[in-house]
Design a protein around this motif. Structure first.
Motif, PDB file in Angstrom:
ATOM      1  N   UNK A 223       0.829  -1.214   0.000  1.00  0.00           N
ATOM      2  CA  UNK A 223       0.000   0.000   0.000  1.00  0.00           C
ATOM      3  C   UNK A 223       0.860   1.259   0.000  1.00  0.00           C
ATOM      4  N   UNK A 224       1.861   1.289   0.853  1.00  0.00           N
ATOM      5  CA  UNK A 224       2.712   2.476   0.931  1.00  0.00           C
ATOM      6  C   UNK A 224       3.495   2.695  -0.355  1.00  0.00           C
ATOM      7  N   UNK A 225       3.909   1.628  -0.999  1.00  0.00           N
ATOM      8  CA  UNK A 225       4.649   1.753  -2.254  1.00  0.00           C
ATOM      9  C   UNK A 225       3.751   2.265  -3.377  1.00  0.00           C
ATOM     10  N   UNK A 226       2.507   1.845  -3.388  1.00  0.00           N
ATOM     11  CA  UNK A 226       1.598   2.230  -4.476  1.00  0.00           C
ATOM     12  C   UNK A 226       0.818   3.500  -4.175  1.00  0.00           C
ATOM     13  N   UNK A 227       0.938   4.025  -2.967  1.00  0.00           N
ATOM     14  CA  UNK A 227       0.256   5.272  -2.603  1.00  0.00           C
ATOM     15  C   UNK A 227       1.278   6.234  -2.001  1.00  0.00           C
ATOM     16  N   UNK A 228       2.154   6.783  -2.828  1.00  0.00           N
ATOM     17  CA  UNK A 228       3.239   7.629  -2.314  1.00  0.00           C
ATOM     18  C   UNK A 228       2.763   8.909  -1.641  1.00  0.00           C
ATOM     19  N   UNK A 229       1.498   9.285  -1.858  1.00  0.00           N
ATOM     20  CA  UNK A 229       0.977  10.504  -1.250  1.00  0.00           C
ATOM     21  C   UNK A 229       0.344  10.252   0.109  1.00  0.00           C
ATOM     22  N   UNK A 230       0.304   8.999   0.570  1.00  0.00           N
ATOM     23  CA  UNK A 230      -0.423   8.694   1.805  1.00  0.00           C
ATOM     24  C   UNK A 230       0.249   9.308   3.024  1.00  0.00           C
ATOM     25  N   UNK A 231       1.576   9.201   3.117  1.00  0.00           N
ATOM     26  CA  UNK A 231       2.315   9.792   4.235  1.00  0.00           C
ATOM     27  C   UNK A 231       3.114  10.971   3.710  1.00  0.00           C
ATOM     28  N   UNK A 232       2.987  12.112   4.367  1.00  0.00           N
ATOM     29  CA  UNK A 232       3.713  13.311   3.971  1.00  0.00           C
ATOM     30  C   UNK A 232       4.227  14.018   5.220  1.00  0.00           C
ATOM     31  N   UNK A 233       5.296  14.819   5.079  1.00  0.00           N
ATOM     32  CA  UNK A 233       6.095  15.062   3.880  1.00  0.00           C
ATOM     33  C   UNK A 233       6.947  13.855   3.503  1.00  0.00           C
ATOM     34  N   UNK A 234       7.785  14.010   2.474  1.00  0.00           N
ATOM     35  CA  UNK A 234       8.556  12.892   1.950  1.00  0.00           C
ATOM     36  C   UNK A 234       9.468  12.273   3.004  1.00  0.00           C
ATOM     37  N   UNK A 235      10.022  13.100   3.877  1.00  0.00           N
ATOM     38  CA  UNK A 235      10.904  12.571   4.924  1.00  0.00           C
ATOM     39  C   UNK A 235      10.140  11.645   5.861  1.00  0.00           C
ATOM     40  N   UNK A 236       8.883  11.994   6.136  1.00  0.00           N
ATOM     41  CA  UNK A 236       8.055  11.147   6.993  1.00  0.00           C
ATOM     42  C   UNK A 236       7.723   9.837   6.290  1.00  0.00           C
ATOM     43  N   UNK A 237       7.432   9.914   4.993  1.00  0.00           N
ATOM     44  CA  UNK A 237       7.125   8.705   4.240  1.00  0.00           C
ATOM     45  C   UNK A 237       8.314   7.750   4.248  1.00  0.00           C
ATOM     46  N   UNK A 358      -7.728   6.698   5.538  1.00  0.00           N
ATOM     47  CA  UNK A 358      -7.777   8.141   5.265  1.00  0.00           C
ATOM     48  C   UNK A 358      -6.973   8.484   4.022  1.00  0.00           C
ATOM     49  N   UNK A 359      -7.198   9.676   3.489  1.00  0.00           N
ATOM     50  CA  UNK A 359      -6.509  10.087   2.276  1.00  0.00           C
ATOM     51  C   UNK A 359      -5.056  10.429   2.486  1.00  0.00           C
ATOM     52  N   UNK A 360      -4.715  10.949   3.672  1.00  0.00           N
ATOM     53  CA  UNK A 360      -3.358  11.444   3.890  1.00  0.00           C
ATOM     54  C   UNK A 360      -3.070  11.515   5.381  1.00  0.00           C
ATOM     55  N   UNK A 361      -1.845  11.205   5.752  1.00  0.00           N
ATOM     56  CA  UNK A 361      -1.348  11.428   7.110  1.00  0.00           C
ATOM     57  C   UNK A 361      -0.168  12.378   6.988  1.00  0.00           C
ATOM     58  N   UNK A 362      -0.286  13.556   7.590  1.00  0.00           N
ATOM     59  CA  UNK A 362       0.766  14.558   7.478  1.00  0.00           C
ATOM     60  C   UNK A 362       1.383  14.785   8.853  1.00  0.00           C
ATOM     61  N   UNK A 363       2.674  14.485   8.970  1.00  0.00           N
ATOM     62  CA  UNK A 363       3.377  14.673  10.234  1.00  0.00           C
ATOM     63  C   UNK A 363       4.198  15.950  10.224  1.00  0.00           C
ATOM     64  N   UNK A 364       3.714  16.963  10.935  1.00  0.00           N
ATOM     65  CA  UNK A 364       4.465  18.227  10.962  1.00  0.00           C
ATOM     66  C   UNK A 364       5.647  18.136  11.915  1.00  0.00           C
ATOM     67  N   UNK A 365       6.488  19.153  11.867  1.00  0.00           N
ATOM     68  CA  UNK A 365       7.739  19.128  12.610  1.00  0.00           C
ATOM     69  C   UNK A 365       7.603  19.511  14.068  1.00  0.00           C
ATOM     70  N   UNK A 366       8.733  19.555  14.746  1.00  0.00           N
ATOM     71  CA  UNK A 366       8.812  19.905  16.156  1.00  0.00           C
ATOM     72  C   UNK A 366       9.141  21.391  16.307  1.00  0.00           C
ATOM     73  N   UNK A 367       8.947  21.893  17.507  1.00  0.00           N
ATOM     74  CA  UNK A 367       9.221  23.291  17.809  1.00  0.00           C
ATOM     75  C   UNK A 367      10.365  23.393  18.817  1.00  0.00           C
ATOM     76  N   UNK A 368      11.199  24.391  18.616  1.00  0.00           N
ATOM     77  CA  UNK A 368      12.197  24.778  19.615  1.00  0.00           C
ATOM     78  C   UNK A 368      11.920  26.230  19.999  1.00  0.00           C
ATOM     79  N   UNK A 369      12.604  26.695  21.006  1.00  0.00           N
ATOM     80  CA  UNK A 369      12.480  28.094  21.412  1.00  0.00           C
ATOM     81  C   UNK A 369      13.873  28.686  21.543  1.00  0.00           C
TER      82      UNK A 369
END
Length: 619
Positions: A223-237, A358-369
């Motif tokens: 599934x992951x190979x045939x649905x490259x848009x499922x996990x984003x961004x590319x680094x997360x995939x 679901x159509x997409x799982x998007x993992x955003x980044x972390x925060x520093x201060x």
């Protein structure tokens, strides 16, 4: 959701079982819905709902061990931005927020406060709903995992997977109470300490129920190979693919030693453990929305009652009703610390239950201060409530959406916060509107002398072309979950309008020019105001209150009363004769002392090395 970071449990005494391969029913629906959301902007419509008219999106269900932090706010603000954009395109949006309220750590936190677990949860949930209201979060449904309907949905999902993918097995290992999980030997520090909490882990032996994730090894890989848009961004995939290809291990779905949870229907001596509790909350939430979609422009509501009566909730929908209630969701927006559970465990659970992904799982980044990790010992924990109280919701929303490329790690410094907000909102937009309106009032009265759509106005400056190019760029950026690029597209219009005024200096012409030259200068002012109006529309998902204030200043009461349609970004909406209110400053320049403190020795700006060492802010 709780920030669990390690691998799945190892199961012992487990018999081998043949891989199960349920059909991926309805997967195409979510993909089509997401594809439709990326299409060219269109006007809002009152027509009946179709598959492409509906759009469901979720942020994490946050763990209520403590009050919300900036990581929680970041996930939720971004999801709100995407939901608002889809509403502007006329779609029936279901925006899900909520709280994950079960587990040993919750019970312990409640006991430490002298409260029953439910009372503790109610108190923390109130802090979430207050912050969401203060930040202008326009959620459609708030789900709590302690509400009775959720226990019913969990039971339905477990019943679907139980016979073929659930088994009981013994487990012995080192358990971290803070993480609420067992640790592999490679994940332990000296003397069996948790490297996250720097506390001693407890050695425990339990009989638990396990979900046979290994049954879905090949299916997930395919599934992951045939649905490259499922996990984003590319680094997360890439990270998810590596996890899967390294070999999937079965994971525990129950606890026998924890009473604060949903009883396992087939064995009430166990309670349901996180995966089949919190993740299933997305389904519970959507099943509570009206079939066929919620009202356009929903503004949220109170969380549900959490009383726990015996028996089923009368008339509550079943899992088979999910397609009529917005599932599959177009996207899950999460912090990347919970990526594994949303991009590996959750898809396998849905496959096992015969439910669409679901159509997409998007993992955003972390925060520093200030370029450094956040921590109480450093004195630099970032409280979103302090920022909202000091600067207002629009400023907070704008900074985090404008300054951080969504998907990458990002740093907060209050100096840069003030500079970014002043440059984008106070100077380029607020001051531009006030001085242009002031010149128009002083030289043409309180009614717009010409319509922006008139040929003489359209042809007088380059601004129509600039604005008409920016709108599709902004739409494409919002649809691609890139709010920083959408902000850039919008601000390019106000930036060019400011540059045009500097080039033409209409204030000089209005004082010294001929009547013909003064008329031309007035035409330029009308064009600038139309450009500002379009910027307000383009930024509306990010700065809803400011956008409304701008539209009211431009006499656009109808658009300001609700959420503008994306079609309002077309050039030519300002009409001749429109009454313009007296000029007001819609966004004042920030000039105040900091309300957060930098860590001792922190640099004014983060280094690349510091960014790479970003401390995870749990979602």
């Amino acid at each position: 959701m709780r920030p669990l970071l390690t691998h799945a449990f190892r199961a012992f005494s487990a018999s081998a079982r043949a891989p199960s391969r349920p059909a991926l029913a309805w997967r195409g629906q979510a993909k089509r819905r997401w594809a439709a959301s990326s299409a060219q902007p269109r006007a809002q419509s009152a027509q009946g709902s179709t598959a492409s008219d509906e759009f469901s999106i979720t942020c994490p269900l946050f763990y209520v061990n403590a009050a919300p932090h900036m990581g929680s706010a970041y996930s939720t603000i971004s999801t709100d931005v995407f939901a608002r954009f889809q509403r502007m395109q006329g779609r029936r949006v279901r925006f899900v927020v909520g709280t994950d309220e079960h587990g040993e750590k919750i019970a312990a936190a409640a006991a430490a406060r002298g409260l029953e677990p439910q009372a503790h949860c109610d108190d923390i949930v109130a802090s979430y709903t207050k912050l969401w209201a203060d930040l202008g979060i326009s959620y459609d449904v708030f789900v709590r995992t302690t509400q009775p309907a959720h226990a019913e949905v969990v039971a339905q999902v477990l019943e679907r997977v139980w016979d073929k993918d659930v088994y009981k097995a013994a487990y012995s290992g080192w358990y971290c109470v803070g993480c609420e999980e067992y640790k592999d030997e490679l994940e332990l520090g000296p003397n069996h300490t948790c490297t996250t909490h720097q506390t001693l882990c407890q050695h425990r032996e339990e009989d638990n129920y396990f979900f046979a994730l290994s049954n879905y090894q090949q299916q997930l890989e395919d599934f992951l190979e045939t649905h490259p848009d499922f996990v984003q961004p590319a680094s997360a995939r890439n990270e998810v693919l590596a996890w899967v290809k390294s070999g999937l291990r079965d994971f525990s779905i129950s606890r026998s030693a924890v009473s604060w949870g949903i009883p396992v229907p087939r064995d009430p001596s166990h309670t349901v453990y996180v995966w089949f509790d919190a993740l299933v909350g997305y389904l519970t939430a959507l099943l509570q929305t009206p079939p066929g979609g919620v009202s356009l422009g929903a503004t949220g509501g109170a969380p549900p009652d959490t009383a726990r009566p015996e028996g089923e909730t009368p008339g509550f929908p079943r899992l088979g009703d999910l397609p009529q209630h917005g599932w599959p969701a177009a996207a899950h927006i999460i912090g990347k610390d919970i990526l594994r559970f949303h991009a590996v465990y959750w898809p396998a659970m849905l496959m096992a239950a015969g439910l669409p992904l679901p159509g997409r799982v998007f993992g955003h980044g972390f925060l520093t201060k200030d370029g450094r990790k956040m921590g109480k010992s450093l004195g630099n924990v970032l409280d979103p409530r302090a920022l909202v109280d000091a600067y207002g919701a629009d400023a907070v929303r704008f900074f985090f959406m404008r300054e951080i490329a969504f998907g990458a790690d990002g740093d907060f410094s209050e100096a840069r916060f003030q500079a970014t907000v002043n440059a984008g909102l106070a100077n380029d937009l607020g001051n531009l509107l006030k001085r242009t309106l002031g010149m128009l009032h002083a030289n043409a009265g309180d009614k717009l002398p010409r319509g922006a759509g008139e040929a003489g106005v359209r042809d007088a400056t380059r601004l129509p072309g600039v604005a008409e190019a920016a709108a599709p760029r902004a739409a494409a950026a919002y649809a691609a979950l890139q709010p920083h690029a959408a902000c850039e597209a919008a601000l390019a219009v106000s930036g060019d309008a400011n540059l045009l005024l500097s080039e033409l200096q209409p204030w000089t012409t209005l004082k010294k020019g001929t009547e013909e030259e003064k008329a031309a200068a007035i035409t330029v002012l009308v064009a600038v105001l139309e450009a500002v109006r379009i910027v307000a529309v383009l930024l509306s998902p990010v700065t809803p209150s400011l956008s409304h204030a701008i539209l009211r200043q431009l006499g656009q009461e109808a658009a300001a009363a609700g959420q503008p349609a994306w079609s309002d970004a077309a050039w030519g909406k300002l009409q001749a004769g429109t009454r313009l209110p007296p000029p007001e400053l819609v966004f004042a320049r920030i000039a105040r002392e900091f309300v957060t403190e930098p860590a001792a020795g922190a640099a004014a700006a983060p280094t690349k090395g510091a960014k790479r060492k970003a401390q995870k802010v749990a979602s």
